[in-house]
Motif scaffolding. Structure first.
Motif, short mmCIF file in Angstrom:
data_model
loop_
_atom_site.label_atom_id
_atom_site.label_comp_id
_atom_site.label_asym_id
_atom_site.label_seq_id
_atom_site.Cartn_x
_atom_site.Cartn_y
_atom_site.Cartn_z
N UNK A 104 27.64 141.82 -60.43
CA UNK A 104 27.22 140.68 -59.62
C UNK A 104 26.07 139.92 -60.27
N UNK A 105 25.07 140.63 -60.78
CA UNK A 105 23.92 139.97 -61.41
C UNK A 105 23.68 140.58 -62.78
N UNK A 106 24.01 139.81 -63.81
CA UNK A 106 23.87 140.27 -65.19
C UNK A 106 22.98 139.31 -65.97
N UNK A 107 22.34 139.84 -67.01
CA UNK A 107 21.56 138.96 -67.90
C UNK A 107 22.48 138.10 -68.77
N UNK A 108 23.67 138.59 -69.05
CA UNK A 108 24.66 137.85 -69.86
C UNK A 108 25.99 137.88 -69.12
N UNK A 109 26.59 136.72 -68.94
CA UNK A 109 27.85 136.66 -68.22
C UNK A 109 28.59 135.39 -68.64
N UNK A 110 29.87 135.32 -68.32
CA UNK A 110 30.67 134.14 -68.62
C UNK A 110 30.90 133.33 -67.35
N UNK A 111 30.97 132.03 -67.54
CA UNK A 111 31.21 131.15 -66.39
C UNK A 111 31.99 129.93 -66.85
N UNK A 112 32.89 129.49 -66.00
CA UNK A 112 33.55 128.19 -66.19
C UNK A 112 32.76 127.18 -65.38
N UNK A 113 32.17 126.21 -66.08
CA UNK A 113 31.27 125.24 -65.44
C UNK A 113 31.91 123.86 -65.41
N UNK A 114 31.74 123.17 -64.27
CA UNK A 114 32.21 121.81 -64.09
C UNK A 114 31.00 120.88 -64.00
N UNK A 115 31.05 119.76 -64.71
CA UNK A 115 30.00 118.74 -64.63
C UNK A 115 30.66 117.37 -64.55
N UNK A 116 30.18 116.56 -63.63
CA UNK A 116 30.67 115.17 -63.51
C UNK A 116 29.50 114.21 -63.62
N UNK A 117 29.75 113.09 -64.28
CA UNK A 117 28.79 111.99 -64.37
C UNK A 117 29.46 110.80 -63.70
N UNK A 118 28.85 110.25 -62.66
CA UNK A 118 29.50 109.20 -61.88
C UNK A 118 28.55 108.05 -61.58
N UNK A 119 29.12 106.97 -61.10
CA UNK A 119 28.32 105.90 -60.50
C UNK A 119 27.87 106.38 -59.11
N UNK A 120 26.74 105.90 -58.62
CA UNK A 120 26.21 106.39 -57.33
C UNK A 120 27.19 106.26 -56.17
#
Length: 426
Positions: free
Chosen positions: A275-291
């Motif tokens: 559950x809580x590790x110093x090193x782990x993998x993650x699939x991350x999503x990021x969006x840049x949009x107009x307000x």
């Protein structure tokens, strides 16, 4: 980062919003620094204007043969030059102090965000799926995983606590989960896959809000770089210092990366397992949009993360976080909590946030609205887990466990596990 003009216009209203975040805002200290900066700038401007005026008068005086008057004005210009330089230094010093103050303040909560101090006051938005009756006493993932190829003891001997070796079939299952989620967001949700830097400079960490507040939670290298705690840092900073056209928006990025966190949680909490590790993998999503599009994008991103859990047939619920439980840069956050039979409770597996223009101001990331030739505005940034690989592995192991300690592979993963449909205990 906040616009000082917004605070200046309504300091008490701003303080009230900070109080919702559990932060005491010193309006008096802000006003003093802001006044010092503005006053010093005005002093420098007045001195420069007077220098410019005297420069013309000096020329006229010498041309008219009024040497003494010209020399007096030259001495005045020299004094004004010193005063102007001091005023500029005072303004710069005040701006540094003002920015240091602003850098410690979290984003303002959106109007829809409920009041509350911690996770106990978060609001359940929806449930999906019903926890299955397994017909036996379920065990937690670390107890099951030992016989499947998880080795925490060997990892502790090599790296210390909060690390793990995944071997054989459980390593394959973890890889299958990660690849499935990455493909899902690219092929079904239209995100652009990115392989970003894992080491970044301090200004990148500042841009997404990890610095200066969370320096102790991060791994820092000897050449003044930082290991990313989430791919959000690299992905959002892709647009730092840039002016985009509105036609380029939205930008939607997805990355599968290792993540590194020096502080893996409260002392004594979740010390066992993944559950809580110093090193782990993650699939991350990021969006840049107009307000104007960020609210709709927030829902879209959250649904993309939810769809992964639905494809894996994992029961979950959506939570709207209260003001006191949100992350530093977030204006509104949805947490997705997956059901873990071994723990007999829901645990966070994804967090999707809209940060409005808070990060964009720190990164100086802007766009030019269609039809406007000169004016620019700050973009809005959003980020979300799509989802954490280790926690997805935990959820699959606990929800698909059998009475004899085996783990069935979800149908959605079978094409990724190359025929392995069950993990057998050694």
């Amino acid at each position: 980062m906040h616009d000082p003009r917004t605070i200046r216009d309504d300091p008490q209203g701003f303080a009230a919003q900070m109080a919702r975040r559990g932060v005491a805002f010193d309006a008096t200290a802000f006003a003093a620094l802001d006044g010092q900066r503005r006053g010093s700038l005005q002093r420098a401007e007045r001195a420069q204007a007077e220098r410019n005026h005297l420069a013309k008068e000096i020329g006229s005086a010498f041309a008219a043969g009024e040497r003494d008057r010209g020399q007096i004005m030259q001495r005045e210009v020299a004094a004004l030059k010193i005063d102007s330089a001091q005023a500029e230094k005072d303004a710069a010093d005040a701006e540094v102090a003002l920015n240091a103050l602003l850098a410690t303040l979290p984003n303002l909560p959106a109007p829809q965000v409920p009041d509350g101090a911690d996770e106990t006051q978060n609001v359940i938005v929806s449930h999906h799926g019903t926890p299955a009756e397994l017909g036996f006493e379920p065990r937690e993932h670390d107890a099951i995983g030992l016989a499947l190829g998880m080795d925490f003891d060997a990892a502790a001997a090599v790296a210390g606590s909060r690390f793990v070796y995944l071997k054989g079939q459980v390593a394959r299952l973890s890889r299958a989960i990660a690849q499935f989620m990455l493909d899902f967001h690219v092929e079904r949700a239209g995100y652009t896959e990115v392989a970003p830097p894992l080491l970044v400079r301090s200004d990148a960490m500042f841009g997404t809000g990890q610095l200066p507040k969370f320096a102790d939670d991060l791994f820092h290298t000897t050449d003044d770089r930082w290991l990313i705690p989430t791919a959000e840092v690299s992905l959002a900073n892709y647009v730092r210092g840039r002016i985009l056209s509105e036609a380029e928006l939205p930008l939607r990025f997805v990355a599968l990366t290792p993540c590194f966190r020096a502080e893996a949680g409260a002392a004594g909490r979740d010390t066992r397992g993944l559950i809580r590790q110093h090193q782990f993998e993650k699939v991350e999503l990021v969006s840049i949009t107009a307000p104007h599009a960020s609210d709709e994008e927030h829902e879209r991103m959250t649904r993309s993360a939810e769809s992964v859990l639905e494809a894996l047939e994992l029961p979950y619920r959506r939570m709207l976080l209260c003001a006191g439980d949100m992350g530093f840069t977030a204006a509104r956050t949805y947490d997705l909590e997956v059901w873990l039979p071994g723990q007999r409770r829901y645990r966070e597996i994804s967090s999707c946030s809209t940060c409005t223009d808070f990060q964009a101001r720190r990164m100086d990331a802007r766009y030019r609205p269609t039809g406007e030739k000169k004016g620019t505005r700050f973009v809005h940034t959003l980020n979300g887990s799509g989802v954490a690989v280790g926690r997805a592995l935990v959820a699959v192991i606990e929800n698909y466990q059998t009475a004899d300690g085996a783990v069935r592979v979800p149908d959605a993963l079978l094409s990724y596990t190359r025929g392995m449909d069950v993990l057998e205990p050694a």
